[in-house]
Each structure stands twice: as structure tokens, then as C-alpha cells.
Design a protein around this motif. Sequence first.
Motif, short mmCIF file in Angstrom:
data_model
loop_
_atom_site.label_atom_id
_atom_site.label_comp_id
_atom_site.label_asym_id
_atom_site.label_seq_id
_atom_site.Cartn_x
_atom_site.Cartn_y
_atom_site.Cartn_z
N ASP A 65 -25.26 26.05 -42.49
CA ASP A 65 -24.26 25.16 -41.90
C ASP A 65 -22.99 25.96 -41.61
OD1 ASP A 65 -26.08 23.17 -42.43
OD2 ASP A 65 -24.92 22.25 -44.06
N THR A 66 -22.42 25.73 -40.46
CA THR A 66 -21.19 26.41 -40.08
C THR A 66 -20.47 25.55 -39.06
OG1 THR A 66 -20.26 28.53 -39.34
CG2 THR A 66 -22.31 27.82 -38.29
N SER A 80 -26.05 28.99 -47.00
CA SER A 80 -26.19 27.81 -46.15
C SER A 80 -26.16 28.26 -44.70
CB SER A 80 -25.04 26.83 -46.40
OG SER A 80 -25.07 25.78 -45.47
N PRO A 134 -19.35 20.95 -35.66
CA PRO A 134 -20.46 21.41 -36.52
C PRO A 134 -21.46 22.27 -35.77
CG PRO A 134 -20.76 19.11 -35.95
CD PRO A 134 -19.40 19.49 -35.42
N TYR A 186 -18.94 18.06 -45.20
CA TYR A 186 -17.70 18.81 -45.04
C TYR A 186 -16.51 17.98 -45.53
CZ TYR A 186 -14.03 21.56 -42.75
OH TYR A 186 -12.91 22.33 -42.49
N ARG A 210 -24.66 14.95 -40.81
CA ARG A 210 -24.75 15.42 -42.19
C ARG A 210 -23.68 16.47 -42.47
NH1 ARG A 210 -26.36 19.96 -43.97
NH2 ARG A 210 -27.44 20.50 -42.04
N ILE A 211 -23.54 17.44 -41.58
CA ILE A 211 -22.57 18.51 -41.80
C ILE A 211 -21.16 17.95 -41.92
CG2 ILE A 211 -21.46 20.54 -40.76
CD1 ILE A 211 -24.23 21.22 -39.57
N SER A 232 -24.88 31.26 -34.08
CA SER A 232 -24.55 29.87 -34.33
C SER A 232 -24.82 29.04 -33.09
CB SER A 232 -23.07 29.73 -34.72
OG SER A 232 -22.86 30.20 -36.03
N LEU A 241 -25.06 25.19 -36.54
CA LEU A 241 -26.09 25.71 -37.43
C LEU A 241 -26.42 27.14 -37.02
CD1 LEU A 241 -28.53 22.66 -37.50
CD2 LEU A 241 -27.31 23.57 -39.50
N ASP A 268 -28.16 16.36 -37.86
CA ASP A 268 -27.57 17.57 -38.43
C ASP A 268 -26.04 17.52 -38.35
OD1 ASP A 268 -29.84 18.96 -39.28
OD2 ASP A 268 -30.23 19.69 -37.24
N ALA A 280 -24.54 21.90 -33.49
CA ALA A 280 -25.43 20.94 -34.14
C ALA A 280 -25.31 19.59 -33.45
CB ALA A 280 -25.06 20.80 -35.62
#
Length: 356
Positions: A296-297, A294, A316, A341, A336-337, A326, A318, A333, A329
Motif C-alpha cells: 500500500d502506498t 506493505s 491511494p 490510513y 480499504r487503503i 506504483s 499499490l 483497494d 488503486a
Amino acid sequence: MRWSRSLVAPVATLTLALTACPAGPNPPAGAPARSAEVAAPSSPVGPAEITLAFAGDVHFAGRTAGLLDVPTTAFGPISSTLSAADLTMVNLETAVTTRGSPEPKQFLFRAPTTTYDAVRAAGVDVVSIANNHTLDYGRDGLADTVDAAKAAGVPAVGAGVDAAAAYAPWITRVSGTRIAFLAFSQVDELWSEWRATETRAGIAMTRDLPRAVAAVRAARQRADVVVVYVHWGTEGAACPPAEARAFADEIAQAGADIVVGTHAHLLLGDGWIGRTFVQYGLGNFLWWRNDAYSNDTGVLRVTLRGAEIVKTALVPALISRRTGQSQLAGGQDATRILREYADLRGCTGLAASPTG
């Protein structure tokens, strides 16, 4: 960097009031060495707020190796988010060496000493080197990694010349609050060969459970807040395995206040064991190739008031498919993250708020 501190030892949104466990007294000289947002009401008088920040795995290989051509910009704009905290910690998942022989494993990472210049420029104050890549080039590589950290003035915890060094905390003071940082690895690959002993350099391992628990207890006696960074979990699995959950329980009982982790290459959930805040997986952060489970981070922020955890929040982010850095976001985005999470807590066994 962002405040004046004195070194003591080397080496989505939910609101509720929290209370803190009192810190233990200072021991005699020479003693061995808390998702969604959670907030407490403000007080006109009291201890200063302290912000801790945590991010995941950092590599300088593949597409991220060239970022060290200009170390001061290697982490990119997200450095401002890291630098905004009073103390920031990441997992440095590489040997920092040009020496040594490759170990018998598939993935091998090493990077030049400018790695630490990049870490410092990004606002990172302490790194974990307790992971499954610090000894990729053997004990010569480990020695160089530790020596380069010392030369650069970057505290590196979780590995060292022997067990005493590997299990030792880095302790610092911020606004009168003493904060200890330790790190351990739970990755099974080569763990027995890589573990530190009384007579051998290596990594602090969770599977040396009595020694790991003793290290947390000793840090509890010397600090008001104990932070433990663990390299654990199963690659690609969004739920912590039983071994990770068991270790989290052990060190919570031993006195850890904050437990954070990486290794699964994706975000895992967070929550509470009693009054210990646990974050099981922060995912990749500066990632070497575009094959992550992923992209996502995020950056985990934990706010203290003295020794009390008053707020936790994931910022959040990306991972860029182009640079591996990184980036914060926004918009859909970020929404969503944070939603995904929050859902991750369901398989952690952790509570949504502190208890006890």
C-alpha cells in the motif's frame, strides 16, 4: 514543466475552514539561506491555488533497475499524477554513481545517471537525498550523486559537500508564493560517520538538532512556505517513534509548514501540530524487490492558496508485484487503503485539524 517558476536559491474526507500564518518579511540580501481531505471554502478573489505532491522511497535496483532502459517511462502511468502537481518531491534512496567503495552495511544501492532522467520525466521537481543509502558508496559516490543532479537540473536537498550545502534549502516561487524545501535523515545506522560538517561532505541529520532547527528557521525567513522531508521511523512499525515525534515538534515550532517522511516501508498516519501539517510515512513508491512490509502506498497532495494550506489528501496506490512501480488503486483497494490510513492517526499524537 507545468508552469513558469523562478529559482530563488540553489541546491476518508473532512472539510473545514483554515486560516494561515502570515509569512515573514524578506531578509536583507545575503541572509542565510498542512490524511483525509481537508478543504476550505473557495473565494472569488485571492491567491492562486498551488498543488504540492509527495511520494515515498524510490530505488533503481533489482526488479526496478531495468526500468531505466527507458527512463521516460520508468515510473509508469502514475507519472501523470505526479506531473499534475505544481511541485512534486520524492525520496531518492540510492547513490547515483559508478565509483566508490561499499560502506560497512547490509543493503547497498547505486544507480546510473539516467536515474535523474527518469525522475524528471515522471514530473518530479525536487528530490531528498537525506537518507541511509546516499553514501552507500562513500563520499566519492555522494559527490557523483550531487554532481549528476546538478547536471540533470534536478534540485537535490539534504546532502552536500559540507554542512552549509547539506542543510541549505531549495527555494522556488510559484504564482508569487516562495516555497522552501529541506531534507534530513534520522536513521541511526552510520549517522555519525555520514553527517555533514563544516569540513566534511555528508547528510543533513536531525541529531545535529541545533543545526537542523537553525536551517528551518533560516528557511522560514526566506520563504512563505517551508517543507521538510525527513527519513525517519522504524522499519515495519506503523507508529512514529518518540524521536520522530520530538523532531516534528521542534521543527513545527521553528517554522515548518509541511513535514513529510519515509523509511518505515509502509504508510504511517498524518495530522496537525498546531498549524503544521505532518505526514509521518509515505511508504515505498518505486520498490526494488517484492518483500515490502506493505504494497500500500500513495501520493500525498497538499493544496495551498498562497501560503495557506487549504486541502490535504492521499491518493491511494499499490506497488505492482511484477514491476515495482506504483499504480493508482481503485474500487475496494482504494476504499480499504483510505480507511486504514485514516485509522493510523490514532498513534501519531497528531490532531485531526489545525489549531492555534
